[in-house]
Motif scaffolding. Structure first.
Motif, PDB file in Angstrom:
ATOM      1  N   GLY A  81      13.500  24.416  63.115  1.00  0.00           N
ATOM      2  CA  GLY A  81      14.991  24.507  63.110  1.00  0.00           C
ATOM      3  C   GLY A  81      15.431  25.944  62.572  1.00  0.00           C
ATOM      4  N   SER A  82      14.837  26.860  61.819  1.00  0.00           N
ATOM      5  CA  SER A  82      15.077  27.853  61.223  1.00  0.00           C
ATOM      6  C   SER A  82      14.609  29.007  62.345  1.00  0.00           C
ATOM      7  CB  SER A  82      14.115  28.335  60.100  1.00  0.00           C
ATOM      8  OG  SER A  82      14.427  27.530  59.062  1.00  0.00           O
ATOM      9  N   LEU A  83      13.880  28.629  63.142  1.00  0.00           N
ATOM     10  CA  LEU A  83      13.297  29.752  64.426  1.00  0.00           C
ATOM     11  C   LEU A  83      14.577  30.230  65.368  1.00  0.00           C
ATOM     12  CD1 LEU A  83      11.155  31.525  65.382  1.00  0.00           C
ATOM     13  CD2 LEU A  83      10.552  29.530  66.908  1.00  0.00           C
ATOM     14  N   VAL A  84      15.554  29.082  65.460  1.00  0.00           N
ATOM     15  CA  VAL A  84      16.752  29.668  66.352  1.00  0.00           C
ATOM     16  C   VAL A  84      17.530  30.671  65.517  1.00  0.00           C
ATOM     17  CG1 VAL A  84      18.719  28.819  67.394  1.00  0.00           C
ATOM     18  CG2 VAL A  84      16.477  27.452  67.411  1.00  0.00           C
ATOM     19  N   GLU A  85      17.793  30.551  64.460  1.00  0.00           N
ATOM     20  CA  GLU A  85      18.563  31.506  63.722  1.00  0.00           C
ATOM     21  C   GLU A  85      17.722  32.709  63.497  1.00  0.00           C
ATOM     22  OE1 GLU A  85      20.839  31.829  59.325  1.00  0.00           O
ATOM     23  OE2 GLU A  85      20.125  30.095  59.827  1.00  0.00           O
ATOM     24  N   VAL A  86      16.472  32.707  63.304  1.00  0.00           N
ATOM     25  CA  VAL A  86      15.377  33.857  63.143  1.00  0.00           C
ATOM     26  C   VAL A  86      15.675  34.754  64.521  1.00  0.00           C
ATOM     27  CG1 VAL A  86      13.304  34.853  62.916  1.00  0.00           C
ATOM     28  CG2 VAL A  86      14.363  32.875  61.331  1.00  0.00           C
ATOM     29  N   LEU A  87      15.711  33.835  65.486  1.00  0.00           N
ATOM     30  CA  LEU A  87      15.805  34.863  66.864  1.00  0.00           C
ATOM     31  C   LEU A  87      17.010  35.394  66.879  1.00  0.00           C
ATOM     32  CD1 LEU A  87      13.841  32.354  69.026  1.00  0.00           C
ATOM     33  CD2 LEU A  87      12.889  34.507  68.218  1.00  0.00           C
ATOM     34  N   GLY A  88      18.126  34.745  66.591  1.00  0.00           N
ATOM     35  CA  GLY A  88      19.309  35.137  66.653  1.00  0.00           C
ATOM     36  C   GLY A  88      19.492  36.358  65.757  1.00  0.00           C
ATOM     37  N   THR A  89      18.967  36.201  64.716  1.00  0.00           N
ATOM     38  CA  THR A  89      18.926  37.490  63.769  1.00  0.00           C
ATOM     39  C   THR A  89      18.255  38.833  64.345  1.00  0.00           C
ATOM     40  OG1 THR A  89      19.337  36.330  62.001  1.00  0.00           O
ATOM     41  CG2 THR A  89      18.558  38.332  61.520  1.00  0.00           C
ATOM     42  N   THR A  90      17.152  38.524  64.977  1.00  0.00           N
ATOM     43  CA  THR A  90      16.376  39.617  65.510  1.00  0.00           C
ATOM     44  C   THR A  90      17.073  39.856  66.791  1.00  0.00           C
ATOM     45  OG1 THR A  90      14.526  38.390  64.920  1.00  0.00           O
ATOM     46  CG2 THR A  90      14.150  39.878  66.710  1.00  0.00           C
ATOM     47  N   ALA A  91      17.801  39.330  67.816  1.00  0.00           N
ATOM     48  CA  ALA A  91      18.511  39.740  68.703  1.00  0.00           C
ATOM     49  C   ALA A  91      19.669  40.648  68.210  1.00  0.00           C
ATOM     50  CB  ALA A  91      19.020  38.763  69.489  1.00  0.00           C
ATOM     51  N   VAL A  92      20.410  40.376  67.162  1.00  0.00           N
ATOM     52  CA  VAL A  92      21.432  41.001  66.730  1.00  0.00           C
ATOM     53  C   VAL A  92      21.096  42.225  66.001  1.00  0.00           C
ATOM     54  CG1 VAL A  92      23.102  41.249  64.733  1.00  0.00           C
ATOM     55  CG2 VAL A  92      22.961  38.917  66.063  1.00  0.00           C
ATOM     56  N   PHE A  93      19.892  42.630  65.185  1.00  0.00           N
ATOM     57  CA  PHE A  93      19.310  43.399  64.575  1.00  0.00           C
ATOM     58  C   PHE A  93      18.639  44.384  66.013  1.00  0.00           C
ATOM     59  CE2 PHE A  93      15.616  45.770  63.340  1.00  0.00           C
ATOM     60  CZ  PHE A  93      16.019  46.809  62.171  1.00  0.00           C
ATOM     61  N   SER A  94      18.221  43.939  66.956  1.00  0.00           N
ATOM     62  CA  SER A  94      17.498  44.892  67.869  1.00  0.00           C
ATOM     63  C   SER A  94      18.724  45.557  68.651  1.00  0.00           C
ATOM     64  CB  SER A  94      16.753  44.073  68.720  1.00  0.00           C
ATOM     65  OG  SER A  94      15.553  43.515  68.031  1.00  0.00           O
ATOM     66  N   ALA A  95      19.685  44.693  69.285  1.00  0.00           N
ATOM     67  CA  ALA A  95      20.938  45.050  69.786  1.00  0.00           C
ATOM     68  C   ALA A  95      21.573  46.255  69.244  1.00  0.00           C
ATOM     69  CB  ALA A  95      21.527  44.058  70.285  1.00  0.00           C
ATOM     70  N   GLY A  96      21.805  45.979  67.762  1.00  0.00           N
ATOM     71  CA  GLY A  96      22.613  47.074  67.037  1.00  0.00           C
ATOM     72  C   GLY A  96      21.787  48.237  66.904  1.00  0.00           C
ATOM     73  N   LEU A  97      20.593  48.316  66.907  1.00  0.00           N
ATOM     74  CA  LEU A  97      19.461  49.156  66.587  1.00  0.00           C
ATOM     75  C   LEU A  97      19.364  49.997  67.827  1.00  0.00           C
ATOM     76  CD1 LEU A  97      17.502  50.971  64.811  1.00  0.00           C
ATOM     77  CD2 LEU A  97      15.905  49.339  65.575  1.00  0.00           C
ATOM     78  N   VAL A  98      19.062  49.446  68.987  1.00  0.00           N
ATOM     79  CA  VAL A  98      19.099  50.111  70.000  1.00  0.00           C
ATOM     80  C   VAL A  98      20.682  50.984  70.532  1.00  0.00           C
ATOM     81  CG1 VAL A  98      18.686  49.697  72.836  1.00  0.00           C
ATOM     82  CG2 VAL A  98      17.341  48.550  70.898  1.00  0.00           C
ATOM     83  N   ILE A  99      21.503  50.294  70.502  1.00  0.00           N
ATOM     84  CA  ILE A  99      22.760  50.867  70.921  1.00  0.00           C
ATOM     85  C   ILE A  99      23.223  51.935  70.084  1.00  0.00           C
ATOM     86  CG2 ILE A  99      25.297  50.335  70.840  1.00  0.00           C
ATOM     87  CD1 ILE A  99      24.565  47.583  71.705  1.00  0.00           C
ATOM     88  N   PHE A 100      22.931  51.935  68.795  1.00  0.00           N
ATOM     89  CA  PHE A 100      23.370  52.936  67.735  1.00  0.00           C
ATOM     90  C   PHE A 100      22.334  54.101  67.970  1.00  0.00           C
ATOM     91  CE2 PHE A 100      25.876  49.634  66.027  1.00  0.00           C
ATOM     92  CZ  PHE A 100      27.288  50.262  66.181  1.00  0.00           C
ATOM     93  N   ASN A 101      21.021  53.966  67.824  1.00  0.00           N
ATOM     94  CA  ASN A 101      20.186  54.938  67.996  1.00  0.00           C
ATOM     95  C   ASN A 101      20.072  55.778  69.070  1.00  0.00           C
ATOM     96  OD1 ASN A 101      17.426  56.223  68.139  1.00  0.00           O
ATOM     97  ND2 ASN A 101      16.427  55.041  66.588  1.00  0.00           N
ATOM     98  N   MET A 102      20.230  55.241  70.223  1.00  0.00           N
ATOM     99  CA  MET A 102      20.033  55.925  71.510  1.00  0.00           C
ATOM    100  C   MET A 102      21.577  56.624  71.729  1.00  0.00           C
ATOM    101  SD  MET A 102      18.092  53.614  74.054  1.00  0.00           S
ATOM    102  CE  MET A 102      18.257  54.667  75.391  1.00  0.00           C
TER     103      MET A 102
END
Length: 310
Positions: A81-102
Motif C-alpha cells: 500500500g505504501s508503494l503507490v504513495e512512494v511512486l507518487g512522491t517520486t513522480a512529483v520530485f522528478s517532475a519538479g526537478l526536471v522542469i526547474f533544472n532545465m
C-alpha cells in the motif's frame, strides 16, 4: 570440366594474408571497446542478473538463510500500500526537478552566452556547485533550512516568519528539489551554453533583417537547433532524478511521513534498514524498468522534438 578449371586457384598466385587491413581495423576497434565492454559486463549486466536472482529469494543476513520464494516478492510489490504513495512522491520530485533544472539551466545559458566583460567569472560561479562534494553541499543546506537557519534569518530581515522547511510536507519537497536543482544546474547550463555557441550567427542576422523579434528568433531558430542537446539533458536529468538518495537521506530521511520518500530511498529502507533484501531487490527491478521505459520513450520522441531527425 571447364567449370572446375575456372574455379581452381591459378597456379603461382600467392595466398591471401590472414591479417588483412579490414581484419586489423576490426581487431583495433574491438581492443578499444574491450575495457568499456568488460566494465559493462562486470558492473552492469552481472549485478543486474544477481539482483533479479535475489528478487526470487528471501535473504536473512542475520540468520544466514537464503530461501527461494519464487514470485512472492513480486506479489508483495503489487500489494504494498505504501508503494503507490512512494511512486507518487517520486513522480512529483522528478517532475519538479526536471522542469526547474532545465528551465533555469537554459535561462542561465542564454544570459551567459553574451559577450560581456567578466562573463567567465559568472560561468565559473554557476558551475562550481557541480564539483562540490554532494554530502558537504547537502549538510550545509540542511543547516540553512532549519527553523533558526540562514534562510529564515534573511526572511526575518524583511519581517517574514519562515517555516521549518524540512518538517512540513510541502516545504520539505520544495526544499529537496531546490537543493538538487542548485547542485546540478551548472552541468546542464554548460551543455546548453555549448549548444548555443554552435548556432550560426548568420541565422540571427537574417531574422533581424526580416524584422523577427527576439522571442520569435529564440523559438524559431535557437530551440530547433539546440533540440539534440535538450533531448540529451532531459534524459540525463530524468534518470538522475530517479537515482537521488543522499539529499533525501541527509535532509529529511524520507519524512515527514512519506512526503519525500522517493523510490530509491524506499528501496534502501526495505533492504538495509528492515533487512528485506529480497523485496529490496524487487524494488530495484521496478526502478530499472521505470528508467528503461522512460529512456526508451524519450529516445522514440526524438523524431518529433529533434531538429532534422529522421
Amino acid at each position: 570440366m571447364a567449370v572446375a578449371e575456372d574455379n581452381a586457384p591459378s597456379e603461382g598466385r600467392a595466398p591471401s594474408p590472414f591479417w588483412t587491413i579490414a581484419r586489423r581495423d576490426s581487431l583495433a576497434g574491438f581492443l578499444f571497446i574491450a575495457p568499456q565492454l568488460v566494465g559493462i559486463v562486470t558492473f552492469v549486466l552481472i549485478p543486474l542478473g544477481l539482483v533479479f536472482w535475489y528478487s526470487l529469494h528471501e535473504w536473512n543476513v542475520l540468520a544466514g538463510t537464503f530461501t527461494y520464494t519464487g514470485t512472492q516478492n513480486y506479489r508483495m510489490l503489487v500489494e504494498d500500500g505504501s508503494l503507490v504513495e512512494v511512486l507518487g512522491t517520486t513522480a512529483v520530485f522528478s517532475a519538479g526537478l526536471v522542469i526547474f533544472n532545465m528551465s533555469l539551466a537554459l535561462l542561465l545559458a542564454v544570459l551567459l552566452n553574451q559577450k560581456l566583460a567578466g562573463i567567465t567569472v559568472f560561468r565559473t560561479l554557476f558551475f562550481s556547485p557541480v564539483v562540490v562534494s554532494l554530502v558537504a553541499w547537502t549538510i550545509v543546506w540542511g543547516f540553512l533550512l532549519q527553523k533558526n537557519g540562514g534562510i529564515n534569518g534573511v526572511l526575518q530581515v524583511f519581517g517574514i516568519e519562515g517555516p521549518n522547511w524540512l518538517r512540513g510536507e510541502v516545504t520539505a519537497m520544495i526544499s529537496v528539489i531546490a537543493v538538487q536543482v542548485f547542485k546540478n544546474v551548472g552541468l546542464n547550463m554548460v551543455l546548453f551554453l555549448a549548444a548555443l555557441q554552435g548556432v550560426p550567427n548568420e541565422l540571427y542576422e537574417a531574422a533581424r533583417i526580416d524584422g523577427a523579434p527576439r522571442f520569435k528568433q529564440f523559438r524559431r531558430i535557437t530551440l530547433p537547433l539546440i533540440s539534440p542537446t535538450i533531448l540529451l539533458t532531459s534524459i540525463i536529468t530524468i534518470v538522475g532524478s530517479l537515482q537521488v538518495f543522499a539529499q533525501i537521506a541527509v535532509l529529511t530521511q524520507g519524512g515527514p511521513g512519506l512526503s519525500t520518500t522517493v523510490l530509491v530511498y524506499y528501496l534502501y529502507q526495505q533492504a538495509f534498514q528492515f533487512h528485506f533484501f529480497g523485496y529490496g531487490s524487487t524494488l530495484s527491478i521496478l526502478l530499472f524498468v521505470i528508467v528503461a521505459v522512460l529512456t526508451f520513450a524519450q529516445w522514440q520522441m526524438r523524431k518529433r522534438i529533434v531538429f532534422h531527425e529522421n
